[in-house]
Design a protein around this motif. Structure first.
Motif, PDB file in Angstrom:
ATOM      1  N   SER A 213     -14.606 119.804 -85.845  1.00 39.85           N
ATOM      2  CA  SER A 213     -14.904 121.228 -85.742  1.00 39.85           C
ATOM      3  C   SER A 213     -13.610 122.039 -85.798  1.00 39.85           C
ATOM      4  O   SER A 213     -12.904 121.980 -86.806  1.00 39.85           O
ATOM      5  CB  SER A 213     -15.712 121.509 -84.476  1.00 39.85           C
ATOM      6  N   ASN A 214     -13.249 122.767 -84.739  1.00 41.47           N
ATOM      7  CA  ASN A 214     -11.969 123.471 -84.766  1.00 41.47           C
ATOM      8  C   ASN A 214     -10.808 122.501 -84.919  1.00 41.47           C
ATOM      9  O   ASN A 214      -9.777 122.837 -85.505  1.00 41.47           O
ATOM     10  CB  ASN A 214     -11.793 124.307 -83.491  1.00 41.47           C
ATOM     11  N   GLY A 216     -10.986 119.847 -86.773  1.00 41.09           N
ATOM     12  CA  GLY A 216     -10.966 119.568 -88.204  1.00 41.09           C
ATOM     13  C   GLY A 216     -10.251 120.665 -88.970  1.00 41.09           C
ATOM     14  O   GLY A 216      -9.517 120.392 -89.933  1.00 41.09           O
ATOM     15  N   TYR A 217     -10.463 121.920 -88.563  1.00 45.86           N
ATOM     16  CA  TYR A 217      -9.704 123.027 -89.159  1.00 45.86           C
ATOM     17  C   TYR A 217      -8.203 122.822 -88.951  1.00 45.86           C
ATOM     18  O   TYR A 217      -7.402 122.993 -89.881  1.00 45.86           O
ATOM     19  CB  TYR A 217     -10.140 124.362 -88.534  1.00 45.86           C
ATOM     20  N   THR A 219      -6.658 120.074 -88.603  1.00 48.84           N
ATOM     21  CA  THR A 219      -6.235 118.981 -89.474  1.00 48.84           C
ATOM     22  C   THR A 219      -5.962 119.490 -90.874  1.00 48.84           C
ATOM     23  O   THR A 219      -4.923 119.186 -91.486  1.00 48.84           O
ATOM     24  CB  THR A 219      -7.310 117.886 -89.497  1.00 48.84           C
ATOM     25  N   ARG A 220      -6.883 120.270 -91.414  1.00 51.54           N
ATOM     26  CA  ARG A 220      -6.692 120.836 -92.747  1.00 51.54           C
ATOM     27  C   ARG A 220      -5.421 121.691 -92.799  1.00 51.54           C
ATOM     28  O   ARG A 220      -4.600 121.559 -93.713  1.00 51.54           O
ATOM     29  CB  ARG A 220      -7.912 121.685 -93.129  1.00 51.54           C
ATOM     30  N   ASP A 235     -10.705 114.773 -91.269  1.00 55.11           N
ATOM     31  CA  ASP A 235     -11.287 116.077 -90.924  1.00 55.11           C
ATOM     32  C   ASP A 235     -12.775 115.879 -90.703  1.00 55.11           C
ATOM     33  O   ASP A 235     -13.513 115.577 -91.631  1.00 55.11           O
ATOM     34  CB  ASP A 235     -10.982 117.046 -92.075  1.00 55.11           C
ATOM     35  N   GLY A 238     -14.541 120.252 -90.238  1.00 53.84           N
ATOM     36  CA  GLY A 238     -13.645 121.328 -89.835  1.00 53.84           C
ATOM     37  C   GLY A 238     -14.189 122.703 -90.163  1.00 53.84           C
ATOM     38  O   GLY A 238     -14.874 122.909 -91.169  1.00 53.84           O
ATOM     39  N   THR A 358     -12.588 113.964 -95.476  1.00 49.87           N
ATOM     40  CA  THR A 358     -13.472 114.942 -94.831  1.00 49.87           C
ATOM     41  C   THR A 358     -14.862 114.337 -94.661  1.00 49.87           C
ATOM     42  O   THR A 358     -15.405 113.729 -95.588  1.00 49.87           O
ATOM     43  CB  THR A 358     -13.571 116.229 -95.680  1.00 49.87           C
TER      44      THR A 358
END
Length: 476
Positions: A213-214, A216-217, A219-220, A235, A238, A358
């Motif tokens: 979720s956040n 994952g963001y 991570t990106r 991710d 994300g 992802t």
């Protein structure tokens, strides 16, 4: 106790950051310290640190102690998820200098808290993550920390510098509270690498960024902006922020409108919510849609409705989870340029610099994949980085694995697929073994779906890739 309309009170607490925390206890660094000099480790840049030499760094050994917080993990994993045990080592808890005080863990009332875990038997790697949602540094202990520690990795997690449903009050400038989350993750990664060098006498040979979720963001963003710090990332659904949309503020207003009776199902389909996910909508209406829209709208667009949420998202779970009626009519595209500039400060580009895998559930009813990971995959391709990316849609997956326990006949947990993806990333980075092509990982009709997942799935290659680039929400 339960909230009216069926939301468990404990669930509401963990979603909104009002869960109680245990009283602090002294760190254990006695004479029987099997960790050598673990009690004298420093964390570069930290304002406060306490260390403990522990017989087991996993949640099996830490549950019920101040070294983890099970309530903050609730709902993220399926009930019967198997977890490892017996990983001795050093745990470091502390915080970096910060002026905000949302995180009350250990009674510190200080943000920018972190946890670093150093196993006695180290494999030379480091895994870094940030908390999902508005949770804190122990949130992914069961979902991520347990497994990577058992494999020999060191582990570091941050509260992202702000937490709770009032996180948007952390900074005066719109968008800066979210921007701080990226800065704190970078800060922790650099500090953790320094700790590992001191503890083991050498720098980590591999550093992986990951999160849900956040997280994952984060991570990106980290792989886009600081590829020099990492060797790759995973991710897990994300959050997507793009200045022109899509983002949370383009998909959630329709959900709020439906929950308030001013829009029908078609409005949700139009912004990317999946057909077939309708059975999950009542839960998300109560626990996610209203609070998520109002606090992120307050973060990026405080001038839209200054009275809602205003100085606080609420003081009770009912108040916090309740939507702002004005958000039903929120039109991100029509908002002033200043709002779009605020989102642009934290926007993703797709220009990853290291391998990224992802995962996204096809029934995600908070971050629908058509408005999120489908779009991000196109962004990665458009930036010329497609060779560094793999994208797996998890059939029957949704935003939190805990819902599997309620709907075992319709859902599957994503965690076992995440564990397979992490192993695939390590094989890709360390041995040059390329993961399977982009695909949908089918939901098996039988077998152990809680603890096993083969990424081979079904229908690899062009067919799934075509689905990926035909999402219903355009990339802004």
């Amino acid at each position: 106790m339960r909230l009216s309309r069926g939301v468990p009170l404990a669930t509401a607490a963990l979603l909104t950051g009002v869960a109680a925390w245990p009283a602090p206890v002294a760190a254990a660094t006695g004479a029987d310290d099997h960790c050598g000099h673990g009690g004298r480790l420093r964390v570069p840049g930290a304002a406060f640190v306490q260390t403990a030499c522990l017989p087991d760094l996993t949640t099996t050994g830490l549950a019920g102690t101040p070294y983890t917080e099970m309530a903050d993990q609730a709902g993220l994993t399926a009930r019967d998820t198997r977890v490892p045990s017996g990983v001795p080592g050093v745990q470091i808890d502390g915080y970096f200098p910060d002026s905000s005080h949302f995180n009350t863990t250990h009674g510190w009332r200080h943000d920018a808290q972190f946890v670093i875990r150093l196993p006695d038997h180290w494999n030379g790697g480091l895994v870094v993550t940030g908390a999902p949602g508005t949770r804190k540094q122990y949130a992914t202990d069961k979902a991520i920390s347990d497994q990577v520690l058992a494999q020999g990795y060191a582990y570091a997690a941050t509260d992202k510098g702000n937490s709770s449903a009032d996180f948007y009050r952390d900074e005066a400038r719109p968008g800066e509270a979210v921007a701080e989350r990226n800065t704190r993750t970078t800060q922790l990664t650099r500090a953790a690498r320094g700790v590992l060098t001191e503890r083991y006498g050498r720098a980590p040979r591999r550093t992986y960024m990951t999160g849900m979720s956040n997280g994952g963001y984060l991570t990106r963003w980290q792989l886009e902006h600081h590829p020099e710090l990492y060797d790759g990332g995973v991710d897990w659904e994300g959050a997507l922020w793009t200045a022109g949309g899509p983002n949370l503020l383009t998909s959630l207003p329709a959900a709020v409108a439906r929950s308030l009776g001013s829009a029908g199902d078609s409005a949700l389909y139009a912004v990317g919510f999946a057909r077939g996910s309708e059975f999950l909508w009542p839960y998300h209406e109560q626990a996610y849609w209203g609070v998520t829209q109002k606090i992120y709208r307050a973060e990026f667009d405080p001038g839209y409705d200054p009275a809602c949420p205003g100085a606080s998202a609420g003081s009770t779970p009912e108040q916090i989870l309740a939507p702002c009626p004005s958000d039903a009519a929120y039109d991100y595209a029509a908002r002033p340029a200043s709002v779009h500039r605020a989102v642009a400060r934290v926007a993703l580009t797709g220009r990853i610099g290291k391998p990224l895998i992802t995962l996204h559930g096809d029934l995600d009813s908070l971050l629908p994949r058509a408005a999120d990971s489908d779009v991000y995959a196109r962004m990665v391709d458009a930036s010329g980085r497609g060779a560094l990316h793999r994208y797996y849609t998890i059939e029957g997956g949704t935003h939190v694995d805990g819902l599997y326990d309620t709907y075992p006949d319709r859902l599957r947990p994503i965690l076992p697929c995440y564990r397979s993806a992490f192993d695939a990333l390590a094989a890709w980075v360390e041995h040059g073994v390329r993961p399977p092509a982009d695909r949908t990982v089918g939901r098996p009709a039988s077998g152990d779906v809680v603890d096993s997942c083969a990424l081979g799935g079904r229908a690899p290659g062009h067919q799934d890739r075509g689905r990926r680039i035909s999402g219903r929400v355009p990339c802004g």
